[in-house]
Motif scaffolding. Structure first.
Motif, PDB file in Angstrom:
ATOM      1  N   TYR A   1       0.834  -1.195   0.000  1.00  0.00           N
ATOM      2  CA  TYR A   1       0.000   0.000   0.000  1.00  0.00           C
ATOM      3  C   TYR A   1       0.871   1.249   0.000  1.00  0.00           C
ATOM      4  CZ  TYR A   1      -3.858  -3.117   1.332  1.00  0.00           C
ATOM      5  OH  TYR A   1      -4.785  -4.112   1.364  1.00  0.00           O
ATOM      6  N   GLN A   2       1.898   1.244   0.836  1.00  0.00           N
ATOM      7  CA  GLN A   2       2.765   2.415   0.922  1.00  0.00           C
ATOM      8  C   GLN A   2       3.512   2.647  -0.389  1.00  0.00           C
ATOM      9  OE1 GLN A   2       5.444   2.397   4.250  1.00  0.00           O
ATOM     10  NE2 GLN A   2       6.263   4.415   3.795  1.00  0.00           N
ATOM     11  N   GLU A   3       3.940   1.572  -1.042  1.00  0.00           N
ATOM     12  CA  GLU A   3       4.665   1.718  -2.300  1.00  0.00           C
ATOM     13  C   GLU A   3       3.760   2.213  -3.423  1.00  0.00           C
ATOM     14  OE1 GLU A   3       6.238  -2.164  -2.706  1.00  0.00           O
ATOM     15  OE2 GLU A   3       8.054  -1.752  -1.535  1.00  0.00           O
ATOM     16  N   ARG A   4       2.464   1.948  -3.319  1.00  0.00           N
ATOM     17  CA  ARG A   4       1.528   2.438  -4.332  1.00  0.00           C
ATOM     18  C   ARG A   4       1.013   3.846  -4.014  1.00  0.00           C
ATOM     19  NH1 ARG A   4      -2.478  -2.622  -5.173  1.00  0.00           N
ATOM     20  NH2 ARG A   4      -1.677  -3.235  -3.117  1.00  0.00           N
ATOM     21  N   ARG A   5       1.529   4.414  -2.932  1.00  0.00           N
ATOM     22  CA  ARG A   5       1.207   5.809  -2.636  1.00  0.00           C
ATOM     23  C   ARG A   5       2.113   6.696  -3.474  1.00  0.00           C
ATOM     24  NH1 ARG A   5       1.914   7.525   3.358  1.00  0.00           N
ATOM     25  NH2 ARG A   5       4.104   7.606   2.752  1.00  0.00           N
TER      26      ARG A   5
ATOM     27  N   ARG B   1       0.025  11.866 -14.922  1.00  0.00           N
ATOM     28  CA  ARG B   1       0.992  12.505 -14.031  1.00  0.00           C
ATOM     29  C   ARG B   1       1.276  11.627 -12.821  1.00  0.00           C
ATOM     30  NH1 ARG B   1      -2.262  18.217 -13.714  1.00  0.00           N
ATOM     31  NH2 ARG B   1      -1.690  19.091 -15.758  1.00  0.00           N
ATOM     32  N   ALA B   2       0.211  11.070 -12.245  1.00  0.00           N
ATOM     33  CA  ALA B   2       0.389  10.217 -11.073  1.00  0.00           C
ATOM     34  C   ALA B   2       1.209   8.972 -11.425  1.00  0.00           C
ATOM     35  CB  ALA B   2      -0.974   9.824 -10.508  1.00  0.00           C
ATOM     36  N   ARG B   3       0.947   8.386 -12.580  1.00  0.00           N
ATOM     37  CA  ARG B   3       1.723   7.210 -12.985  1.00  0.00           C
ATOM     38  C   ARG B   3       3.184   7.560 -13.212  1.00  0.00           C
ATOM     39  NH1 ARG B   3      -2.956   5.086 -17.127  1.00  0.00           N
ATOM     40  NH2 ARG B   3      -4.167   3.863 -15.588  1.00  0.00           N
ATOM     41  N   HIS B   4       3.418   8.716 -13.809  1.00  0.00           N
ATOM     42  CA  HIS B   4       4.794   9.170 -14.034  1.00  0.00           C
ATOM     43  C   HIS B   4       5.518   9.335 -12.691  1.00  0.00           C
ATOM     44  CE1 HIS B   4       7.866  12.379 -14.484  1.00  0.00           C
ATOM     45  NE2 HIS B   4       8.164  11.709 -15.579  1.00  0.00           N
ATOM     46  N   ASP B   5       4.856   9.956 -11.720  1.00  0.00           N
ATOM     47  CA  ASP B   5       5.466  10.175 -10.410  1.00  0.00           C
ATOM     48  C   ASP B   5       5.666   8.850  -9.674  1.00  0.00           C
ATOM     49  OD1 ASP B   5       5.387  12.811 -11.043  1.00  0.00           O
ATOM     50  OD2 ASP B   5       3.754  13.334  -9.675  1.00  0.00           O
ATOM     51  N   TYR B   6       4.724   7.923  -9.852  1.00  0.00           N
ATOM     52  CA  TYR B   6       4.876   6.599  -9.235  1.00  0.00           C
ATOM     53  C   TYR B   6       6.111   5.888  -9.784  1.00  0.00           C
ATOM     54  CZ  TYR B   6       4.186   1.560  -8.823  1.00  0.00           C
ATOM     55  OH  TYR B   6       4.385   0.218  -8.602  1.00  0.00           O
ATOM     56  N   GLN B   7       6.303   5.927 -11.097  1.00  0.00           N
ATOM     57  CA  GLN B   7       7.460   5.266 -11.703  1.00  0.00           C
ATOM     58  C   GLN B   7       8.761   5.896 -11.220  1.00  0.00           C
ATOM     59  OE1 GLN B   7       7.604   2.517 -13.356  1.00  0.00           O
ATOM     60  NE2 GLN B   7       5.388   2.224 -13.619  1.00  0.00           N
TER      61      GLN B   7
ATOM     62  N   GLN C   1      11.594   3.874  -9.163  1.00  0.00           N
ATOM     63  CA  GLN C   1      12.984   3.786  -9.628  1.00  0.00           C
ATOM     64  C   GLN C   1      13.945   4.318  -8.575  1.00  0.00           C
ATOM     65  OE1 GLN C   1      12.729   6.013 -13.249  1.00  0.00           O
ATOM     66  NE2 GLN C   1      11.572   4.431 -14.331  1.00  0.00           N
ATOM     67  N   ARG C   2      13.562   5.417  -7.954  1.00  0.00           N
ATOM     68  CA  ARG C   2      14.432   5.986  -6.919  1.00  0.00           C
ATOM     69  C   ARG C   2      14.538   5.036  -5.735  1.00  0.00           C
ATOM     70  NH1 ARG C   2      13.656  11.746  -3.689  1.00  0.00           N
ATOM     71  NH2 ARG C   2      15.587  11.604  -2.490  1.00  0.00           N
TER      72      ARG C   2
ATOM     73  N   ALA D   1      16.801   2.109  -6.648  1.00  0.00           N
ATOM     74  CA  ALA D   1      18.195   2.538  -6.674  1.00  0.00           C
ATOM     75  C   ALA D   1      18.720   2.742  -5.258  1.00  0.00           C
ATOM     76  CB  ALA D   1      18.329   3.824  -7.485  1.00  0.00           C
ATOM     77  N   ARG D   2      17.903   3.335  -4.398  1.00  0.00           N
ATOM     78  CA  ARG D   2      18.315   3.567  -3.016  1.00  0.00           C
ATOM     79  C   ARG D   2      18.568   2.247  -2.289  1.00  0.00           C
ATOM     80  NH1 ARG D   2      14.511   7.013  -1.678  1.00  0.00           N
ATOM     81  NH2 ARG D   2      13.101   5.474  -0.778  1.00  0.00           N
ATOM     82  N   GLU D   3      17.704   1.263  -2.555  1.00  0.00           N
ATOM     83  CA  GLU D   3      17.883  -0.040  -1.905  1.00  0.00           C
ATOM     84  C   GLU D   3      19.141  -0.757  -2.380  1.00  0.00           C
ATOM     85  OE1 GLU D   3      14.224  -1.945  -2.844  1.00  0.00           O
ATOM     86  OE2 GLU D   3      13.079  -0.920  -1.261  1.00  0.00           O
TER      87      GLU D   3
END
Length: 361
Positions: free
Chosen positions: A118-122, A157-163, A167-168, A171-173
């Motif tokens: 759920y948090q990742e889909r926010r 826009r929301a899908r773009h921000d989700y992607q 990705q970030r 990369a952080r992980e």
């Protein structure tokens, strides 16, 4: 009133503690903001309250071309935790692309059809209290403006921000593994760069074995500051509290090399006081003894009622217990939280931005 003015009005209602239940949040915050965003709030065929979904009801369904496109679930201030599961069930049954959970102050924007927890889909978490009104207005327009939702642009826009967020996050992980791999290679560029820097500083080239041994001894979770951002010339030096958000990866506290994430600015400020109290048992007493706190009230007290005299409504929703017998008032703006964090560090004998860094947003 335009959107920014509506946001300012909502912020004032929230700070005054005048929104005691879901109905008052809906009438005092949600509907006025939807109206300013271009939604015909008096047309139930577009803004449908108590929308039926599989025998249950979602607080608001926003319809475009006769189909629900956005679900808005409203909760009492401070009681939105755990409600995302219920909201996702509603969205799953109807295929709604955007779901929003709000308690008036915090606005969680979700893409239910995407992958992850759920948090990742926010896609975004907006806090009207902590963000300034102009920034909040831009974010609300990005995902919730009527014309943008009706055209499908808001969803894109929301899908773009989700992607981008996904990705970030990936990369952080990967950073700890990448760091470990660099440390495991004696002939890596990292060794070469460190060797050259040591030679430049000392005039002597270090032995490769010494360089490699030093790197291997470093903690793989070492916090490395981000490269400095280009900034305009300023006649005053930057405030450590305002630049710490450039260093920390997310909202939270970095204290003596250990990072403690926080879901809200209130949690972050409470964590600051808790950490300093663990470091020095007399810290809370010394802070409470300061001759001046706020203009009208104290920030820290032995009893929650002392934080907001005569305002039991504010006590109930904004007094948080730092340690047994010590209460912190959290009905604060982001700038006020930074100021209080600086005061706390001064009492503790450290500098904000040195041993302790904070990010409230």
């Amino acid at each position: 009133m335009d959107l920014t003015e509506r946001i300012e009005n909502a912020r004032q209602l929230l700070r005054d503690g005048r929104l005691a239940n879901e109905a008052s949040v809906s009438s005092g915050v949600v509907l006025p903001l939807l109206d300013a965003l271009g939604w015909p709030v008096f047309d139930p065929s577009v803004v449908a309250p108590e929308y039926k979904v599989e025998g249950r009801r979602v607080d608001f369904a926003l319809l475009c071309h006769g189909r629900p496109t956005v679900f808005v679930e409203v909760k009492q201030p401070g009681l939105s935790n755990g409600a995302d599961r219920q909201l996702f069930e509603y969205a799953f049954h109807t295929g709604v692309p955007i779901a929003i959970l709000t308690d008036g102050s915090t606005w969680h924007f979700y893409l239910p059809a995407e992958q992850g927890s759920y948090q990742e889909r926010r896609v975004y978490l907006l806090d009207l209290i902590e963000r300034d009104s102009a920034e909040s207005a831009e974010r609300l327009k990005r995902y919730l403006e009527f014309e943008a939702v009706a055209s499908g642009e808001a969803i894109e826009r929301a899908r773009h921000d989700y992607q981008r967020a996904r990705q970030r996050r990936e990369a952080r992980e990967s950073l700890p593994r990448a760091w470990a791999q660099l440390l495991s290679q004696p002939d890596s560029q990292l060794v070469t760069l460190l060797t050259a820097e040591v030679e430049s500083l000392s005039g002597y080239k270090p032995d490769a074995a010494d360089v490699f041994s030093y790197l291997r001894g470093l903690d793989a979770t070492l916090s490395i500051p981000a490269p400095p951002k280009a900034r305009r010339e300023s006649p005053r030096p930057p405030d450590p509290a305002s630049t710490s958000s450039d260093v920390l990866p997310q909202r939270g506290v970095l204290f003596e090399g250990q990072f403690y994430p926080g879901r809200t600015g209130r949690e972050v400020l409470t964590r600051v006081f808790g950490l300093l109290a663990e470091r020095d048992p007399a810290f809370l007493e010394r802070f409470a003894a300061l001759p001046k706190h706020g203009r009208k009230r104290r920030y820290l007290a032995r009893a929650p009622e002392e934080l907001y005299p005569g305002r039991p409504d504010l006590v109930e929703s904004n007094a948080l217990e730092v340690k047994p017998g010590w209460w912190l008032g959290t009905n604060l703006s982001r700038n006020s939280m930074r100021t209080i964090a600086k005061m706390a560090c001064k009492v503790a004998g450290i500098s904000l931005g040195d041993k302790l860094q904070v990010r409230f947003e």
